[in-house]
Design a protein around this motif. Structure first.
Motif, short mmCIF file in Angstrom:
data_model
loop_
_atom_site.label_atom_id
_atom_site.label_comp_id
_atom_site.label_asym_id
_atom_site.label_seq_id
_atom_site.Cartn_x
_atom_site.Cartn_y
_atom_site.Cartn_z
N TYR A 164 0.84 -1.20 0.00
CA TYR A 164 0.00 0.00 0.00
C TYR A 164 0.87 1.25 0.00
CZ TYR A 164 -4.95 1.29 0.38
OH TYR A 164 -6.23 1.69 0.10
N LYS A 165 1.92 1.22 0.80
CA LYS A 165 2.83 2.36 0.86
C LYS A 165 3.54 2.58 -0.46
CE LYS A 165 3.79 2.25 5.84
NZ LYS A 165 4.80 2.04 6.89
N GLU A 166 3.85 1.50 -1.14
CA GLU A 166 4.56 1.62 -2.42
C GLU A 166 3.69 2.31 -3.46
OE1 GLU A 166 7.80 1.48 -4.80
OE2 GLU A 166 7.70 0.85 -2.69
N ILE A 167 2.39 2.00 -3.47
CA ILE A 167 1.48 2.66 -4.41
C ILE A 167 1.44 4.16 -4.16
CG2 ILE A 167 -0.93 2.89 -5.13
CD1 ILE A 167 -1.30 -0.06 -4.52
N LEU A 168 1.31 4.55 -2.89
CA LEU A 168 1.21 5.98 -2.57
C LEU A 168 2.55 6.68 -2.75
CD1 LEU A 168 -1.41 7.39 -1.73
CD2 LEU A 168 -1.51 4.92 -1.44
N LYS A 169 3.64 5.94 -2.66
CA LYS A 169 4.95 6.52 -2.95
C LYS A 169 5.07 6.82 -4.44
CE LYS A 169 9.94 5.60 -2.56
NZ LYS A 169 10.97 4.61 -2.13
N ALA A 170 4.53 5.91 -5.26
CA ALA A 170 4.57 6.10 -6.71
C ALA A 170 3.53 7.12 -7.18
CB ALA A 170 4.34 4.77 -7.42
N HIS A 171 2.47 7.30 -6.38
CA HIS A 171 1.39 8.23 -6.76
C HIS A 171 1.06 9.15 -5.59
CE1 HIS A 171 0.38 6.10 -10.53
NE2 HIS A 171 0.65 5.00 -9.86
N PRO A 172 2.00 10.00 -5.18
CA PRO A 172 1.75 10.89 -4.04
C PRO A 172 0.63 11.89 -4.28
CG PRO A 172 3.76 11.54 -5.21
CD PRO A 172 3.34 10.22 -5.77
N GLU A 173 0.31 12.11 -5.55
CA GLU A 173 -0.77 13.06 -5.86
C GLU A 173 -2.13 12.60 -5.35
OE1 GLU A 173 -0.79 10.09 -9.23
OE2 GLU A 173 0.74 11.12 -8.05
N LEU A 174 -2.24 11.31 -5.02
CA LEU A 174 -3.53 10.78 -4.56
C LEU A 174 -3.90 11.28 -3.17
CD1 LEU A 174 -3.39 7.09 -5.86
CD2 LEU A 174 -4.17 9.16 -7.01
N TRP A 175 -2.91 11.80 -2.43
CA TRP A 175 -3.20 12.35 -1.11
C TRP A 175 -3.93 13.69 -1.21
CZ3 TRP A 175 -2.99 9.29 2.84
CH2 TRP A 175 -2.01 8.28 2.94
N ALA A 176 -3.80 14.38 -2.32
CA ALA A 176 -4.24 15.77 -2.41
C ALA A 176 -5.74 15.94 -2.24
CB ALA A 176 -3.79 16.37 -3.74
N PHE A 177 -6.52 14.97 -2.66
CA PHE A 177 -7.97 15.10 -2.64
C PHE A 177 -8.50 15.42 -1.24
CE2 PHE A 177 -12.25 13.01 -2.43
CZ PHE A 177 -12.90 13.87 -3.30
N ALA A 178 -7.93 14.80 -0.22
CA ALA A 178 -8.42 15.00 1.15
C ALA A 178 -7.38 15.67 2.03
CB ALA A 178 -8.85 13.66 1.75
N ALA A 179 -6.50 16.47 1.45
CA ALA A 179 -5.47 17.18 2.22
C ALA A 179 -5.93 18.59 2.55
CB ALA A 179 -4.16 17.22 1.45
N ARG A 180 -5.67 19.04 3.78
CA ARG A 180 -6.01 20.39 4.22
C ARG A 180 -4.94 20.88 5.19
NH1 ARG A 180 -9.28 19.21 1.25
NH2 ARG A 180 -11.49 19.68 1.09
N ASP A 181 -4.41 22.03 4.91
CA ASP A 181 -3.50 22.69 5.86
C ASP A 181 -2.41 21.74 6.36
OD1 ASP A 181 -5.11 25.00 5.67
OD2 ASP A 181 -6.48 24.19 7.19
N GLY A 182 -1.86 20.96 5.45
CA GLY A 182 -0.77 20.07 5.81
C GLY A 182 -1.21 18.76 6.45
N LYS A 183 -2.51 18.55 6.58
CA LYS A 183 -3.02 17.31 7.17
C LYS A 183 -3.67 16.45 6.09
CE LYS A 183 -3.93 19.37 11.72
NZ LYS A 183 -4.96 19.62 12.77
N ARG A 184 -3.61 15.13 6.31
CA ARG A 184 -4.21 14.18 5.38
C ARG A 184 -5.42 13.55 6.06
NH1 ARG A 184 1.02 10.66 3.76
NH2 ARG A 184 1.24 10.75 6.02
N TYR A 185 -6.60 13.82 5.53
CA TYR A 185 -7.83 13.38 6.18
C TYR A 185 -8.43 12.11 5.58
CZ TYR A 185 -8.05 17.75 8.80
OH TYR A 185 -7.77 18.79 9.66
N GLY A 186 -7.86 11.60 4.50
CA GLY A 186 -8.45 10.43 3.87
C GLY A 186 -7.42 9.45 3.38
N ILE A 187 -7.64 8.16 3.67
CA ILE A 187 -6.79 7.10 3.11
C ILE A 187 -7.30 6.79 1.71
CG2 ILE A 187 -6.04 4.71 3.34
CD1 ILE A 187 -6.40 4.98 6.35
N PRO A 188 -6.46 6.90 0.69
CA PRO A 188 -6.91 6.68 -0.69
C PRO A 188 -7.34 5.24 -0.97
CG PRO A 188 -4.89 7.97 -0.66
CD PRO A 188 -5.07 7.42 0.74
N HIS A 189 -8.47 5.12 -1.64
CA HIS A 189 -8.89 3.84 -2.22
C HIS A 189 -8.39 3.86 -3.65
CE1 HIS A 189 -12.04 0.49 -2.67
NE2 HIS A 189 -11.50 0.63 -3.86
#
Length: 561
Positions: A164-189
């Protein structure tokens, strides 16, 4: 429908009325250690649960809002609330899934229920799944605004599997959808980004009957459609056929029978935010290419290539003209030969559909609405005492989606249910997918894997692993998958990955309604083509300029590239 990696369906929400559609948006999940406390509380009197070997002992209870496809056909006396999948999760992972309420995704029933729960100040569940479509963006913003959901960064870092970590390492842009003020509010599906990427399907037998060549450009396609409409390809002596199937009742970018590839041929995609020549993001629906595409669609409508009711039909309804043998061209993903195209052969003996690359536009290349590797995100309630349960669940679902070699889900979930063994090899039972009756209605995916698998099998090579073996059953998707892989570079991406901006939340719905009305009237000839210019001006003055500013503020803050 899925075995191996195939996800049959729309990427954002159920649109085609088919239970097998994997794009079905997710349901919910999860609450605390005992199940006796309030949602999110975890229950104060429950014994401490220990996570050992990937399983909680004693089991933890987790709550969510439960959304499902109303078209799924359950086996025996099962339901979304009680089924073999939920039993499997409890047995394998020690997670007791409970729903505060359940309702179908269809007709926006689930999203409406979510909003009612929020406006009614109802207790929030332990986990909420939010889709990445426009309405999901709005819900996400409201959920985060409640202040009741946690920054999931620590949970992910401590409990996500290496895969799972490898996918998000290769696609860090997937965190942006639920990111606010430096915090990550959603685990990507994570998802197969190509599950709704189109190739073109043409009546192969009609091409042969009329001695036509496979079209490579929009102009050549127009010549083919003209022949399909005017030269009696079915030989019944009647002018009762159409050139192209479209079904845009709900969206210009449906999973199939869509217009994304038509607009894409002119360098834009409606509703997408595209990077302009100056590096800023610009709304695709107001670009000059959109006017050119509308002019072409208007021309096709005037010439009788389109079903007059195309704007009132969804893709499933539009495809009925294809499967009835009355329309010769339809766009769609690699899974279209699995559903609904097989009905054509049943209805018209001797007929066949040929998958080909999308036609090039005036600029010499095709274009299409590129997909996203993100299907949705999971938010976790701050009050939930075992938040790691969500990640444990997602780790196992990813393992199942990838058919991880040597794992207990290498062949599937439950032998005799979603797969059976024949001659020592697993064989899918497509209509009994376990993941579709679980949280999220589907497994997270390694984004590139499914298309790579289909292209590998299309070459005639032997399956390399359980994932390939699962895709063997879907032979008709192999060639379309390999065609899709060849045209990936022509995908046009939506560069805006965030939740709704403030002005989007208040004005985008009205702007979208205006856009749909104007586009439809232009195509039907009820408004002149110049109405597009008036639309652009009004869009900008009615909030569009402010939304564009907010989108670019987000883009700069997110680190534009």
């Amino acid at each position: 429908m899925e075995r191996g990696g195939i996800h049959v369906g729309s990427p954002n929400q159920p649109r085609a009325g088919k239970a097998a559609l994997a794009v079905l948006l997710t349901a919910g999940l999860l609450t605390a250690c005992s199940g006796t406390g309030e949602p999110g509380s975890g229950g104060d009197t429950a014994p401490a649960s220990v996570l050992k070997g990937g399983r909680f002992d004693p089991p933890v209870t987790m709550t969510s809002w439960g959304c499902y496809s109303a078209t799924y056909k359950y086996k025996e006396n099962q339901s979304f609330e009680q089924n073999v999948g939920l039993d499997w999760v409890k047995e394998k992972l020690g997670i007791q899934i409970q729903y505060l309420w359940t309702t179908p995704w269809e007709n926006d029933a689930c999203l409406t229920k979510m909003r009612l729960s929020l406006s009614g100040n109802e207790p929030l569940p332990d986990v909420v799944y939010v889709s990445v479509d426009a309405k999901g963006r709005s819900i996400l913003a409201d959920l985060i605004e409640t202040g009741q959901f946690m920054d999931i960064g620590e949970v992910f870092e401590k409990h996500a599997s290496p895969a799972y970590k490898e996918i998000l390492k290769a696609h860090p842009e997937l965190w942006a959808f639920a990111a606010r003020d430096g915090k990550r509010y959603g685990i990507p599906h994570t998802a197969d980004p190509y599950v709704n990427s189109p190739v073109l399907y043409l009546r192969e037998d009609w091409l042969k009957t009329l001695n036509l060549k496979t079209p490579g450009t929009i102009d050549e396609l127009e010549a083919v459609m003209d022949a399909f409409v005017n030269k009696d390809p079915d030989g019944n002596g009647k002018k009762d056929t159409y050139g192209l199937a479209l079904g845009v009742k709900n969206n210009w970018l449906e999973g199939f029978a869509s217009t994304g590839w038509i607009f894409g041929a002119y360098g834009t995609v409606p509703t997408y935010w595209l990077k302009g020549a100056d590096g800023s993001l610009q709304y695709g629906s107001v670009q000059p290419g959109a006017k050119e595409a509308l002019a072409k669609l208007r021309s096709w409508y005037e010439k009788g290539y389109l079903d007059p009711e195309f704007a009132m039909k969804d893709p499933a309804k539009a495809s009925e003209l294809v499967t009835a043998g009355r329309t010769g061209v339809i766009d769609g993903p690699y899974w279209l030969p699995i559903w609904p195209l097989p009905d054509l052969k049943k209805n018209v003996p001797g007929s066949s559909m040929l998958p080909v690359m999308l036609p090039a536009g005036p600029g010499g290349k095709p274009g299409f609405n590129g997909g996203d590797s993100l299907l949705g995100v999971y938010l976790i309630n701050k009050k939930y005492k075992t938040p790691e349960a969500l990640q444990v669940y997602l780790n196992k679902m990813l393992q199942a989606g990838g058919k991880e070699k040597g794992s207990d889900v290498e062949n599937g979930f439950i032998e005799g249910y979603d797969y059976k063994m024949e001659n020592g090899a697993p064989v899918a039972v497509p209509d009994q997918r376990v993941d579709q009756i679980l949280l999220g209605n589907g497994t997270p995916m390694i984004p590139e894997r499914n298309l790579n698998s289909l292209a590998h099998l299309a070459s005639g090579a032997a399956p390399r692993d359980g994932f390939d073996q699962g895709n063997v059953a879907y032979k008709d998707a192999h060639v379309p998958g390999s065609i899709m892989q060849k045209q990936l570079s022509f995908g046009i991406q939506n560069e805006f990955k965030g939740a709704s901006t403030p002005t989007m939340s208040t004005k985008m719905e009205a702007l979208r309604k205006m856009e749909n009305e104007v586009f439809t009237k232009i195509i039907y000839g009820k408004e002149p083509l110049t109405a597009f210019d008036d639309f652009v001006a009004k869009w900008k003055s009615s909030g569009g300029d402010q939304i564009t500013k907010e989108v670019n503020d987000w883009y700069q803050a997110a680190g534009s590239k």
